[in-house]
Design an enzyme around this catalytic site. Structure first.
Site, PDB file in Angstrom:
ATOM      1  N   ASP A  30      35.827  49.275  60.037  1.00  0.00           N
ATOM      2  CA  ASP A  30      34.795  50.300  60.133  1.00  0.00           C
ATOM      3  C   ASP A  30      34.794  50.889  61.548  1.00  0.00           C
ATOM      4  O   ASP A  30      34.916  50.166  62.542  1.00  0.00           O
ATOM      5  CB  ASP A  30      33.420  49.706  59.805  1.00  0.00           C
ATOM      6  CG  ASP A  30      32.386  50.772  59.523  1.00  0.00           C
ATOM      7  OD1 ASP A  30      31.965  50.881  58.353  1.00  0.00           O
ATOM      8  OD2 ASP A  30      32.000  51.519  60.457  1.00  0.00           O
ATOM      9  N   ILE A  31      34.661  52.205  61.621  1.00  0.00           N
ATOM     10  CA  ILE A  31      34.710  52.893  62.909  1.00  0.00           C
ATOM     11  C   ILE A  31      33.470  52.610  63.759  1.00  0.00           C
ATOM     12  O   ILE A  31      33.491  52.777  64.979  1.00  0.00           O
ATOM     13  CB  ILE A  31      34.865  54.423  62.669  1.00  0.00           C
ATOM     14  CG1 ILE A  31      35.435  55.124  63.884  1.00  0.00           C
ATOM     15  CG2 ILE A  31      33.551  55.055  62.249  1.00  0.00           C
ATOM     16  CD1 ILE A  31      35.843  56.569  63.621  1.00  0.00           C
ATOM     17  N   ASN A  86      26.256  49.812  49.844  1.00  0.00           N
ATOM     18  CA  ASN A  86      25.150  50.759  49.967  1.00  0.00           C
ATOM     19  C   ASN A  86      25.377  51.815  48.897  1.00  0.00           C
ATOM     20  O   ASN A  86      26.386  52.526  48.921  1.00  0.00           O
ATOM     21  CB  ASN A  86      25.136  51.390  51.364  1.00  0.00           C
ATOM     22  CG  ASN A  86      24.842  50.367  52.444  1.00  0.00           C
ATOM     23  OD1 ASN A  86      24.064  49.444  52.244  1.00  0.00           O
ATOM     24  ND2 ASN A  86      25.471  50.520  53.599  1.00  0.00           N
ATOM     25  N   GLY A  92      21.192  53.739  51.171  1.00  0.00           N
ATOM     26  CA  GLY A  92      21.727  54.025  52.496  1.00  0.00           C
ATOM     27  C   GLY A  92      23.184  54.436  52.498  1.00  0.00           C
ATOM     28  O   GLY A  92      23.850  54.380  53.536  1.00  0.00           O
ATOM     29  N   GLN A  93      23.679  54.878  51.345  1.00  0.00           N
ATOM     30  CA  GLN A  93      25.090  55.302  51.267  1.00  0.00           C
ATOM     31  C   GLN A  93      25.267  56.625  52.005  1.00  0.00           C
ATOM     32  O   GLN A  93      24.525  57.589  51.758  1.00  0.00           O
ATOM     33  CB  GLN A  93      25.503  55.465  49.799  1.00  0.00           C
ATOM     34  CG  GLN A  93      26.969  55.822  49.618  1.00  0.00           C
ATOM     35  CD  GLN A  93      27.388  55.844  48.146  1.00  0.00           C
ATOM     36  OE1 GLN A  93      26.540  55.757  47.249  1.00  0.00           O
ATOM     37  NE2 GLN A  93      28.675  55.965  47.906  1.00  0.00           N
ATOM     38  N   HIS A  99      32.438  51.785  48.344  1.00  0.00           N
ATOM     39  CA  HIS A  99      33.055  50.910  49.346  1.00  0.00           C
ATOM     40  C   HIS A  99      32.259  49.636  49.500  1.00  0.00           C
ATOM     41  O   HIS A  99      31.029  49.637  49.385  1.00  0.00           O
ATOM     42  CB  HIS A  99      33.213  51.622  50.694  1.00  0.00           C
ATOM     43  CG  HIS A  99      31.965  52.295  51.183  1.00  0.00           C
ATOM     44  ND1 HIS A  99      31.524  53.490  50.677  1.00  0.00           N
ATOM     45  CD2 HIS A  99      31.063  51.936  52.119  1.00  0.00           C
ATOM     46  CE1 HIS A  99      30.408  53.846  51.286  1.00  0.00           C
ATOM     47  NE2 HIS A  99      30.097  52.903  52.169  1.00  0.00           N
ATOM     48  N   LEU A 100      32.965  48.567  49.771  1.00  0.00           N
ATOM     49  CA  LEU A 100      32.339  47.276  50.036  1.00  0.00           C
ATOM     50  C   LEU A 100      32.475  46.996  51.523  1.00  0.00           C
ATOM     51  O   LEU A 100      33.575  47.063  52.070  1.00  0.00           O
ATOM     52  CB  LEU A 100      33.040  46.158  49.241  1.00  0.00           C
ATOM     53  CG  LEU A 100      32.813  46.089  47.730  1.00  0.00           C
ATOM     54  CD1 LEU A 100      33.517  47.238  47.022  1.00  0.00           C
ATOM     55  CD2 LEU A 100      33.296  44.759  47.179  1.00  0.00           C
ATOM     56  N   HIS A 101      31.350  46.707  52.163  1.00  0.00           N
ATOM     57  CA  HIS A 101      31.377  46.305  53.568  1.00  0.00           C
ATOM     58  C   HIS A 101      31.569  44.789  53.624  1.00  0.00           C
ATOM     59  O   HIS A 101      30.851  44.053  52.941  1.00  0.00           O
ATOM     60  CB  HIS A 101      30.045  46.610  54.259  1.00  0.00           C
ATOM     61  CG  HIS A 101      29.664  48.056  54.344  1.00  0.00           C
ATOM     62  ND1 HIS A 101      29.777  48.777  55.509  1.00  0.00           N
ATOM     63  CD2 HIS A 101      29.143  48.906  53.427  1.00  0.00           C
ATOM     64  CE1 HIS A 101      29.330  50.014  55.307  1.00  0.00           C
ATOM     65  NE2 HIS A 101      28.937  50.112  54.049  1.00  0.00           N
TER      66      HIS A 101
HETATM   67  P1  AMP Z   1      27.814  53.650  54.062  1.00  0.00           P
HETATM   68  O1  AMP Z   1      26.735  54.000  55.042  1.00  0.00           O
HETATM   69  O2  AMP Z   1      27.555  52.385  53.296  1.00  0.00           O
HETATM   70  O3  AMP Z   1      28.144  54.821  53.154  1.00  0.00           O
HETATM   71  O4  AMP Z   1      29.085  53.300  54.909  1.00  0.00           O
HETATM   72  C1  AMP Z   1      30.012  54.238  55.357  1.00  0.00           C
HETATM   73  C2  AMP Z   1      30.755  53.575  56.458  1.00  0.00           C
HETATM   74  O5  AMP Z   1      31.929  54.302  56.726  1.00  0.00           O
HETATM   75  C3  AMP Z   1      29.986  53.467  57.781  1.00  0.00           C
HETATM   76  O6  AMP Z   1      29.833  52.115  58.146  1.00  0.00           O
HETATM   77  C4  AMP Z   1      30.850  54.256  58.743  1.00  0.00           C
HETATM   78  O7  AMP Z   1      30.858  53.718  60.039  1.00  0.00           O
HETATM   79  C5  AMP Z   1      32.211  54.190  58.071  1.00  0.00           C
HETATM   80  N1  AMP Z   1      33.117  55.257  58.439  1.00  0.00           N
HETATM   81  C6  AMP Z   1      32.891  56.586  58.384  1.00  0.00           C
HETATM   82  N2  AMP Z   1      33.973  57.277  58.799  1.00  0.00           N
HETATM   83  C7  AMP Z   1      34.917  56.353  59.115  1.00  0.00           C
HETATM   84  C8  AMP Z   1      36.252  56.421  59.601  1.00  0.00           C
HETATM   85  N3  AMP Z   1      36.853  57.593  59.865  1.00  0.00           N
HETATM   86  N4  AMP Z   1      36.923  55.272  59.819  1.00  0.00           N
HETATM   87  C9  AMP Z   1      36.335  54.088  59.566  1.00  0.00           C
HETATM   88  N5  AMP Z   1      35.076  53.950  59.094  1.00  0.00           N
HETATM   89  C10 AMP Z   1      34.368  55.072  58.876  1.00  0.00           C
END
Ligand code: AMP
Length: 113
Positions: A30-31, A86, A92-93, A99-101
């Site tokens: 994750d960025i 999320n 909170g998506q 995606h799975l964190h």
């Molecule tokens: P969510 O809030 O559950 O939809 O999670 C989206 C996630 O994607 C967040 O934790 C962001 O930090 C991550 N994210 C968004 N853009 C990027 C990217 N370019 N590279 C890696 N992670 C990203």
């Protein structure tokens, strides 16, 4: 619906730190990490959120959890970790691609924020 950043990541148009990849899934760091280990596991299939999954996706969804387990072992999350989806606005998506964190290497609290 407009394309997401994850679609571009799948096509390798945006560079990410890839942790795992196969024909149907991709995992990358994750960025904006919320824990010392924060990895996202995504299907390559364009699934916006859980509401649109069907019986056709059962194998894929199970696969994603197996990948979570495999990555957690590989990165040494021996003391446990959290897996989060999320889903939708109240969930909170922020990226409309399922995606799975995987969050680990710190003690998680409950309830989540
Ligand atoms: P969510 O809030 O559950 O939809 O999670 C989206 C996630 O994607 C967040 O934790 C962001 O930090 C991550 N994210 C968004 N853009 C990027 C990217 N370019 N590279 C890696 N992670 C990203």
């Amino acid at each position: 619906m407009s394309e997401t950043v994850f679609a571009k990541i799948i096509r390798k148009e945006i560079p990410v730190d890839i942790v795992y990849e196969d024909d149907v899934s991709l995992a990358f760091k994750d960025i904006n990490p919320q824990a010392p280990v924060h990895i996202l596991v995504i299907p390559k299939k364009s699934i916006t959120k859980l509401e649109i999954v069907t019986e056709e996706d059962i194998t894929l969804l199970g696969h994603l959890l197996l990948i979570v387990k495999k990555i957690a072992q590989e990165v040494g999350l021996d003391n446990g970790y959290r897996v989060v989806i999320n889903n939708g606005n109240d969930g909170g998506q922020t990226v409309n691609h399922l995606h799975l964190h995987i969050l680990g290497k710190r003690k998680m609290t409950w309830p989540p924020g």
